[in-house]
Design a protein around this motif. Structure first.
Motif, PDB file in Angstrom:
ATOM      1  N   PHE A 177      50.402 -36.718  12.456  1.00  0.00           N
ATOM      2  CA  PHE A 177      50.396 -35.919  13.680  1.00  0.00           C
ATOM      3  C   PHE A 177      49.501 -34.677  13.546  1.00  0.00           C
ATOM      4  O   PHE A 177      49.869 -33.589  13.958  1.00  0.00           O
ATOM      5  CB  PHE A 177      51.810 -35.504  14.083  1.00  0.00           C
ATOM      6  CG  PHE A 177      52.854 -36.548  13.862  1.00  0.00           C
ATOM      7  CD1 PHE A 177      52.798 -37.753  14.535  1.00  0.00           C
ATOM      8  CD2 PHE A 177      53.882 -36.356  12.966  1.00  0.00           C
ATOM      9  CE1 PHE A 177      53.749 -38.725  14.333  1.00  0.00           C
ATOM     10  CE2 PHE A 177      54.840 -37.321  12.752  1.00  0.00           C
ATOM     11  CZ  PHE A 177      54.773 -38.509  13.431  1.00  0.00           C
ATOM     12  N   ALA A 178      48.318 -34.849  12.972  1.00  0.00           N
ATOM     13  CA  ALA A 178      47.432 -33.717  12.703  1.00  0.00           C
ATOM     14  C   ALA A 178      47.080 -32.952  13.973  1.00  0.00           C
ATOM     15  O   ALA A 178      47.086 -31.716  13.974  1.00  0.00           O
ATOM     16  CB  ALA A 178      46.162 -34.197  12.015  1.00  0.00           C
ATOM     17  N   LEU A 213      48.723 -28.905  15.378  1.00  0.00           N
ATOM     18  CA  LEU A 213      47.934 -27.714  15.681  1.00  0.00           C
ATOM     19  C   LEU A 213      48.625 -26.839  16.724  1.00  0.00           C
ATOM     20  O   LEU A 213      48.439 -25.623  16.740  1.00  0.00           O
ATOM     21  CB  LEU A 213      46.546 -28.103  16.182  1.00  0.00           C
ATOM     22  CG  LEU A 213      45.614 -28.734  15.163  1.00  0.00           C
ATOM     23  CD1 LEU A 213      44.344 -29.207  15.847  1.00  0.00           C
ATOM     24  CD2 LEU A 213      45.292 -27.746  14.063  1.00  0.00           C
ATOM     25  N   ILE A 214      49.418 -27.459  17.598  1.00  0.00           N
ATOM     26  CA  ILE A 214      50.059 -26.701  18.679  1.00  0.00           C
ATOM     27  C   ILE A 214      51.581 -26.717  18.616  1.00  0.00           C
ATOM     28  O   ILE A 214      52.221 -25.952  19.323  1.00  0.00           O
ATOM     29  CB  ILE A 214      49.600 -27.211  20.056  1.00  0.00           C
ATOM     30  CG1 ILE A 214      49.893 -28.699  20.208  1.00  0.00           C
ATOM     31  CG2 ILE A 214      48.126 -26.928  20.266  1.00  0.00           C
ATOM     32  CD1 ILE A 214      49.638 -29.239  21.588  1.00  0.00           C
ATOM     33  N   ALA A 272      58.755 -30.756  15.399  1.00  0.00           N
ATOM     34  CA  ALA A 272      58.670 -31.267  16.766  1.00  0.00           C
ATOM     35  C   ALA A 272      57.511 -32.239  16.967  1.00  0.00           C
ATOM     36  O   ALA A 272      57.477 -32.959  17.970  1.00  0.00           O
ATOM     37  CB  ALA A 272      58.528 -30.109  17.747  1.00  0.00           C
ATOM     38  N   ALA A 273      56.575 -32.283  16.042  1.00  0.00           N
ATOM     39  CA  ALA A 273      55.380 -33.113  16.230  1.00  0.00           C
ATOM     40  C   ALA A 273      55.712 -34.603  16.294  1.00  0.00           C
ATOM     41  O   ALA A 273      55.158 -35.322  17.128  1.00  0.00           O
ATOM     42  CB  ALA A 273      54.377 -32.843  15.116  1.00  0.00           C
ATOM     43  N   LEU A 301      47.410 -39.777  18.304  1.00  0.00           N
ATOM     44  CA  LEU A 301      48.677 -39.087  18.067  1.00  0.00           C
ATOM     45  C   LEU A 301      49.149 -39.203  16.622  1.00  0.00           C
ATOM     46  O   LEU A 301      49.591 -38.220  16.023  1.00  0.00           O
ATOM     47  CB  LEU A 301      49.761 -39.637  18.997  1.00  0.00           C
ATOM     48  CG  LEU A 301      49.626 -39.310  20.475  1.00  0.00           C
ATOM     49  CD1 LEU A 301      50.701 -40.038  21.260  1.00  0.00           C
ATOM     50  CD2 LEU A 301      49.719 -37.816  20.701  1.00  0.00           C
ATOM     51  N   PHE A 302      49.094 -40.397  16.058  1.00  0.00           N
ATOM     52  CA  PHE A 302      49.677 -40.616  14.746  1.00  0.00           C
ATOM     53  C   PHE A 302      48.703 -40.389  13.600  1.00  0.00           C
ATOM     54  O   PHE A 302      49.126 -40.239  12.465  1.00  0.00           O
ATOM     55  CB  PHE A 302      50.288 -42.018  14.664  1.00  0.00           C
ATOM     56  CG  PHE A 302      51.480 -42.157  15.556  1.00  0.00           C
ATOM     57  CD1 PHE A 302      52.694 -41.636  15.181  1.00  0.00           C
ATOM     58  CD2 PHE A 302      51.383 -42.790  16.785  1.00  0.00           C
ATOM     59  CE1 PHE A 302      53.798 -41.737  16.002  1.00  0.00           C
ATOM     60  CE2 PHE A 302      52.479 -42.904  17.618  1.00  0.00           C
ATOM     61  CZ  PHE A 302      53.692 -42.374  17.228  1.00  0.00           C
ATOM     62  N   ALA A 303      47.399 -40.364  13.880  1.00  0.00           N
ATOM     63  CA  ALA A 303      46.366 -40.051  12.896  1.00  0.00           C
ATOM     64  C   ALA A 303      46.549 -40.812  11.584  1.00  0.00           C
ATOM     65  O   ALA A 303      46.798 -40.211  10.544  1.00  0.00           O
ATOM     66  CB  ALA A 303      46.319 -38.544  12.639  1.00  0.00           C
TER      67      ALA A 303
END
Length: 102
Positions: free
Chosen positions: A7-8, A12-13, A18-19, A57-59
């Motif tokens: 979730f890279a 970031l945000i 929670a990611a 999303l999952f990177a």
């Protein structure tokens, strides 16, 4: 023990805790959108959106997953007559755009 950080882009945000939940919710919303608004005559277009979103999303750490995006983008471009933007995304990894977060 090797720590794999996913979730890279979301991290970031969002906080790390929670990611993962946000990624699952966003992917479920994307799947609902594809199911509701997708074109049954062009199922590869919905598959491209869903797979591309999942990769963003999952990177995943494995670059060969993007080959599926390239194949679906080729199908989508052949069916619609216009080039797709997804192959450009598949040529970069989240580590390229946010190197400190992996």
């Amino acid at each position: 023990m090797i720590l794999i950080r996913r979730f890279a882009l979301l991290r970031l945000i969002l906080p790390d805790s929670a990611a993962g939940i946000a990624a699952v919710v966003l992917l479920a919303l994307t799947a609902l959108f594809v199911w509701w608004r997708g074109d049954p005559a062009r199922p590869w277009s919905g598959a491209l959106l869903l797979i591309g979103t999942a990769l963003l999303l999952f990177a995943p750490n494995y670059p060969w997953y993007s080959l599926l995006v390239i194949a679906l983008a080729a199908l989508d471009a052949a069916g619609s007559g216009s080039p797709s933007r997804w192959p450009a995304q598949s040529s970069t990894s989240p580590g390229d755009c946010c190197p400190g977060s992996l």
